[in-house]
Motif scaffolding. Structure first.
Motif, mmCIF file in Angstrom:
data_model
loop_
_atom_site.group_PDB
_atom_site.id
_atom_site.type_symbol
_atom_site.label_atom_id
_atom_site.label_comp_id
_atom_site.label_asym_id
_atom_site.label_seq_id
_atom_site.Cartn_x
_atom_site.Cartn_y
_atom_site.Cartn_z
ATOM 1 N N ASP A 24 0.864 -1.176 0.000
ATOM 2 C CA ASP A 24 0.000 0.000 0.000
ATOM 3 C C ASP A 24 0.903 1.229 0.000
ATOM 4 O O ASP A 24 1.510 1.548 1.017
ATOM 5 C CB ASP A 24 -0.910 -0.020 1.225
ATOM 6 N N GLU A 25 1.016 1.894 -1.144
ATOM 7 C CA GLU A 25 1.934 3.021 -1.250
ATOM 8 C C GLU A 25 1.332 4.123 -2.100
ATOM 9 O O GLU A 25 0.628 3.853 -3.065
ATOM 10 C CB GLU A 25 3.253 2.557 -1.866
ATOM 11 N N ASN A 26 1.644 5.363 -1.729
ATOM 12 C CA ASN A 26 1.200 6.523 -2.484
ATOM 13 C C ASN A 26 2.341 7.054 -3.345
ATOM 14 O O ASN A 26 3.489 7.097 -2.903
ATOM 15 C CB ASN A 26 0.733 7.639 -1.543
ATOM 16 N N VAL A 27 2.002 7.469 -4.558
ATOM 17 C CA VAL A 27 2.950 8.076 -5.480
ATOM 18 C C VAL A 27 2.432 9.474 -5.799
ATOM 19 O O VAL A 27 1.256 9.642 -6.121
ATOM 20 C CB VAL A 27 3.065 7.238 -6.775
ATOM 21 N N SER A 28 3.289 10.474 -5.703
ATOM 22 C CA SER A 28 2.884 11.846 -6.009
ATOM 23 C C SER A 28 2.487 11.962 -7.466
ATOM 24 O O SER A 28 3.146 11.399 -8.346
ATOM 25 C CB SER A 28 4.025 12.815 -5.718
ATOM 26 N N ALA A 29 1.409 12.704 -7.708
ATOM 27 C CA ALA A 29 0.919 12.886 -9.074
ATOM 28 C C ALA A 29 0.036 14.118 -9.138
ATOM 29 O O ALA A 29 -0.562 14.519 -8.141
ATOM 30 C CB ALA A 29 0.121 11.661 -9.512
ATOM 31 N N LEU A 30 -0.044 14.690 -10.303
ATOM 32 C CA LEU A 30 -0.984 15.770 -10.559
ATOM 33 C C LEU A 30 -2.232 15.104 -11.132
ATOM 34 O O LEU A 30 -2.196 14.565 -12.238
ATOM 35 C CB LEU A 30 -0.409 16.778 -11.557
ATOM 36 N N VAL A 31 -3.304 15.094 -10.357
ATOM 37 C CA VAL A 31 -4.527 14.412 -10.763
ATOM 38 C C VAL A 31 -5.626 15.447 -10.940
ATOM 39 O O VAL A 31 -5.886 16.246 -10.044
ATOM 40 C CB VAL A 31 -4.956 13.352 -9.704
ATOM 41 N N GLU A 32 -6.263 15.422 -12.098
ATOM 42 C CA GLU A 32 -7.391 16.314 -12.376
ATOM 43 C C GLU A 32 -8.654 15.476 -12.447
ATOM 44 O O GLU A 32 -8.651 14.392 -13.019
ATOM 45 C CB GLU A 32 -7.172 17.054 -13.689
ATOM 46 N N GLY A 33 -9.720 15.970 -11.882
ATOM 47 C CA GLY A 33 -10.990 15.240 -11.914
ATOM 48 C C GLY A 33 -11.306 14.639 -10.556
ATOM 49 O O GLY A 33 -10.624 14.865 -9.566
ATOM 50 N N GLU A 34 -12.375 13.851 -10.549
ATOM 51 C CA GLU A 34 -12.847 13.248 -9.308
ATOM 52 C C GLU A 34 -12.043 12.011 -8.947
ATOM 53 O O GLU A 34 -11.342 11.433 -9.775
ATOM 54 C CB GLU A 34 -14.321 12.867 -9.472
ATOM 55 N N LYS A 35 -12.183 11.583 -7.711
ATOM 56 C CA LYS A 35 -11.511 10.382 -7.236
ATOM 57 C C LYS A 35 -11.955 9.191 -8.089
ATOM 58 O O LYS A 35 -13.125 9.071 -8.454
ATOM 59 C CB LYS A 35 -11.870 10.131 -5.767
ATOM 60 N N LEU A 36 -11.016 8.316 -8.417
ATOM 61 C CA LEU A 36 -11.289 7.189 -9.292
ATOM 62 C C LEU A 36 -10.532 5.974 -8.786
ATOM 63 O O LEU A 36 -9.372 6.076 -8.397
ATOM 64 C CB LEU A 36 -10.850 7.541 -10.714
ATOM 65 N N GLU A 37 -11.202 4.828 -8.756
ATOM 66 C CA GLU A 37 -10.567 3.579 -8.348
ATOM 67 C C GLU A 37 -10.676 2.574 -9.493
ATOM 68 O O GLU A 37 -11.758 2.342 -10.013
ATOM 69 C CB GLU A 37 -11.252 3.024 -7.100
ATOM 70 N N LEU A 38 -9.527 1.993 -9.891
ATOM 71 C CA LEU A 38 -9.509 1.012 -10.970
ATOM 72 C C LEU A 38 -8.442 -0.033 -10.724
ATOM 73 O O LEU A 38 -7.562 0.143 -9.906
ATOM 74 C CB LEU A 38 -9.257 1.653 -12.331
ATOM 75 N N ASN A 39 -8.559 -1.126 -11.466
ATOM 76 C CA ASN A 39 -7.606 -2.228 -11.357
ATOM 77 C C ASN A 39 -6.939 -2.444 -12.702
ATOM 78 O O ASN A 39 -7.605 -2.431 -13.738
ATOM 79 C CB ASN A 39 -8.334 -3.521 -10.954
ATOM 80 N N TYR A 40 -5.628 -2.660 -12.664
ATOM 81 C CA TYR A 40 -4.865 -2.912 -13.877
ATOM 82 C C TYR A 40 -3.962 -4.114 -13.694
ATOM 83 O O TYR A 40 -3.504 -4.402 -12.586
ATOM 84 C CB TYR A 40 -3.997 -1.707 -14.258
ATOM 85 N N ASN A 41 -3.669 -4.773 -14.791
ATOM 86 C CA ASN A 41 -2.670 -5.814 -14.812
ATOM 87 C C ASN A 41 -1.317 -5.108 -14.833
ATOM 88 O O ASN A 41 -0.989 -4.401 -15.778
ATOM 89 C CB ASN A 41 -2.851 -6.691 -16.056
ATOM 90 N N ALA A 42 -0.537 -5.305 -13.795
ATOM 91 C CA ALA A 42 0.732 -4.598 -13.648
ATOM 92 C C ALA A 42 1.693 -4.902 -14.797
ATOM 93 O O ALA A 42 2.465 -4.037 -15.200
ATOM 94 C CB ALA A 42 1.380 -4.951 -12.317
ATOM 95 N N ARG A 43 1.650 -6.107 -15.323
ATOM 96 C CA ARG A 43 2.577 -6.470 -16.390
ATOM 97 C C ARG A 43 2.431 -5.558 -17.601
ATOM 98 O O ARG A 43 3.415 -5.115 -18.206
ATOM 99 C CB ARG A 43 2.360 -7.914 -16.815
#
Length: 112
Positions: free
Chosen positions: A42-61
């Protein structure tokens, strides 16, 4: 961070690759993965995010394949929803039209 998260998630993905949950918020992207035997990531990465909160799943590969061939320090990830394709591209300011590539990434649906 993505590589570490993928190590944890490999065991529980049932042959679909390493599935990582991404939560995009105001100024960060949270990467989360878990496994009964390996624990959680569980880690946070700094980013410039525009828009509403969004949760999604991706294949890391698939994401790692893209990031490994990009030599840019900054990338742009364009998303419209949790179940729609997203686009990854190099930071537009640093590239000419002939140097720009677009990568299409599809989210993974998880049955809870």
């Amino acid at each position: 961070s993505l590589e570490l998260a993928s190590v944890i998630s490999r065991e529980i993905s049932k042959g679909r690759g390493s599935i990582i949950r991404f939560t995009l918020e105001e100024d960060k992207i949270n990467l989360y993965s878990s496994s009964q035997d390996e624990g959680t990531f569980d880690e946070n990465v700094s980013a410039l995010v525009e828009g509403e909160k969004l949760e999604l799943n991706y294949n890391a590969r698939y994401l790692l394949d893209v990031l490994r061939v990009m030599d840019d320090e900054r990338i742009e990830l364009r998303l419209t929803g949790a179940n729609t394709p997203g686009i990854i591209q190099a930071d537009v300011e640093d590239k000419t039209d002939k140097d720009r590539f677009l990568y299409l990434i599809l989210p993974v649906r998880i049955n809870k």
